[in-house]
Scaffold this active site. Structure first.
Site, PDB file in Angstrom:
ATOM      1  N   LYS A  13     -25.276   6.618 -11.120  1.00  0.00           N
ATOM      2  CA  LYS A  13     -25.182   7.616 -12.193  1.00  0.00           C
ATOM      3  C   LYS A  13     -24.613   7.007 -13.476  1.00  0.00           C
ATOM      4  CE  LYS A  13     -22.415  10.219  -9.718  1.00  0.00           C
ATOM      5  NZ  LYS A  13     -22.294   9.367  -8.507  1.00  0.00           N
ATOM      6  N   ARG A  88     -19.214  18.995  -8.979  1.00  0.00           N
ATOM      7  CA  ARG A  88     -19.108  18.432  -7.635  1.00  0.00           C
ATOM      8  C   ARG A  88     -18.842  19.495  -6.575  1.00  0.00           C
ATOM      9  NH1 ARG A  88     -17.483  12.894  -9.513  1.00  0.00           N
ATOM     10  NH2 ARG A  88     -17.180  11.564  -7.734  1.00  0.00           N
ATOM     11  N   ARG A 127     -18.685  -3.379  -7.101  1.00  0.00           N
ATOM     12  CA  ARG A 127     -18.709  -2.895  -8.493  1.00  0.00           C
ATOM     13  C   ARG A 127     -17.518  -3.405  -9.304  1.00  0.00           C
ATOM     14  NH1 ARG A 127     -19.289   3.417  -9.531  1.00  0.00           N
ATOM     15  NH2 ARG A 127     -17.452   3.638  -8.210  1.00  0.00           N
ATOM     16  N   ARG A 162     -11.968  -0.843  -9.743  1.00  0.00           N
ATOM     17  CA  ARG A 162     -11.222   0.401  -9.575  1.00  0.00           C
ATOM     18  C   ARG A 162     -10.436   0.378  -8.272  1.00  0.00           C
ATOM     19  NH1 ARG A 162     -15.770   4.888 -10.576  1.00  0.00           N
ATOM     20  NH2 ARG A 162     -14.544   5.856  -8.924  1.00  0.00           N
ATOM     21  N   ARG A 173     -14.966   9.493   0.005  1.00  0.00           N
ATOM     22  CA  ARG A 173     -15.719  10.044  -1.130  1.00  0.00           C
ATOM     23  C   ARG A 173     -17.097  10.503  -0.687  1.00  0.00           C
ATOM     24  NH1 ARG A 173     -14.639   5.054  -4.773  1.00  0.00           N
ATOM     25  NH2 ARG A 173     -16.257   5.870  -6.141  1.00  0.00           N
TER      26      ARG A 173
END
Ligand code: ADP
Ligand code: ADP
Ligand code: ZN
Length: 216
Positions: A13, A88, A127, A162, A173
């Site tokens: 996203k 969400r 990431r 992160r 998650r």
């Protein structure tokens, strides 16, 4: 044009939203980015959200709806916005409807990035991003052209990972996505504006599929 990019953590996203910002001049409304900025600034919201985010759970609807409502008051949303990571939950989807109605705005497309869940841990644990400009990268799928140098802003040694991008948190998650976020899709399907695309394709191909939807 106002759109929602929907998909589990790591679906792509943020990557796709950032391209739409650069190429179409739209604005990216990422509740995750706004929350991380609040945590870094140690605001009241940031203090309340930090532990929840570190655990990979969802921050309360009350907090995120408040954040989004404030963000939607800024004039740049007239350029068209991309919601990335919001809504969400069903309560957030309903709040969004109310907020948009108050502001005389509507959603043109909900684009769901469909991905194979097994690949998400790999996507997220690989990431990293530039802390100067926010550009996103991946250890295997999207390396900077010159190591340690951001392609977008040229910053050196600016890459960060992160704290919640670890395997255990990713699994939480994903569970949150499955139980609370995926169930909001039928709400939008009833409005006839949902399109699904293959989020497992290479980044450029996913971008092309999104363009095809926006051109319709
Ligand atoms: P999200 O915002 O949905 O959590 P990101 O856009 O941050 O996801 O993407 C997660 C990671 O996967 C990033 O490191 C990104 O570079 C990489 N990535 C995004 N899209 C693709 C893709 N289509 N193929 C391979 N890797 C991708
Ligand atoms: P990703 O797309 O990689 O899952 P985000 O940056 O969108 O990550 O979100 C990071 C974290 O911020 C989430 O795990 C959650 O704790 C919090 N968060 C972001 N957006 C929302 C939201 N709309 N509702 C509740 N929590 C949120
Ligand atoms: Zn940068």
């Amino acid at each position: 044009m106002n759109i929602i990019l929907l998909g589990p953590p790591g679906a792509g996203k943020g990557t796709q939203a950032s391209r739409l910002v650069h190429e179409r001049g739209m604005v990216q409304l990422s509740t995750g980015d706004i929350l991380r900025a609040a945590v870094a600034a140690e605001t009241e919201v940031g203090r309340r959200a930090k532990a929840v985010m570190d655990a990979g759970e969802l921050v309360s609807d009350e907090i995120v709806n408040g954040i989004l409502s404030t963000r939607l008051d800024e004039p740049d949303i007239e350029q068209g916005f991309i919601l990335d990571g919001y809504p969400r939950t069903a309560a957030q989807a309903e709040a969004l409807d109310r907020l948009l109605a108050e502001k005389g705005k509507k959603l043109d497309h909900i684009i769901e990035l469909c991905v194979d869940e097994d690949s998400l841990v790999d996507r997220i644990t690989g990431r990293f991003s530039c802390c100067k400009c926010g550009a996103g990268y991946h250890d295997r799928y999207k390396l900077p052209k010159i190591p340690e140098l951001c392609d977008v802003c040229g910053a050196e040694d600016s890459f960060r990972r992160r704290p919640d991008d670890n395997e255990q948190t990713v699994r939480n998650r994903l569970a949150e996505y499955r139980s609370k976020t995926a169930p909001i899709l039928p709400f939008y399907e009833a409005k006839g504006i949902v399109s699904r695309i293959d989020g497992m394709a290479p980044i450029a191909q996913v971008s092309a599929a999104i363009e095809a939807i926006l051109e319709r």
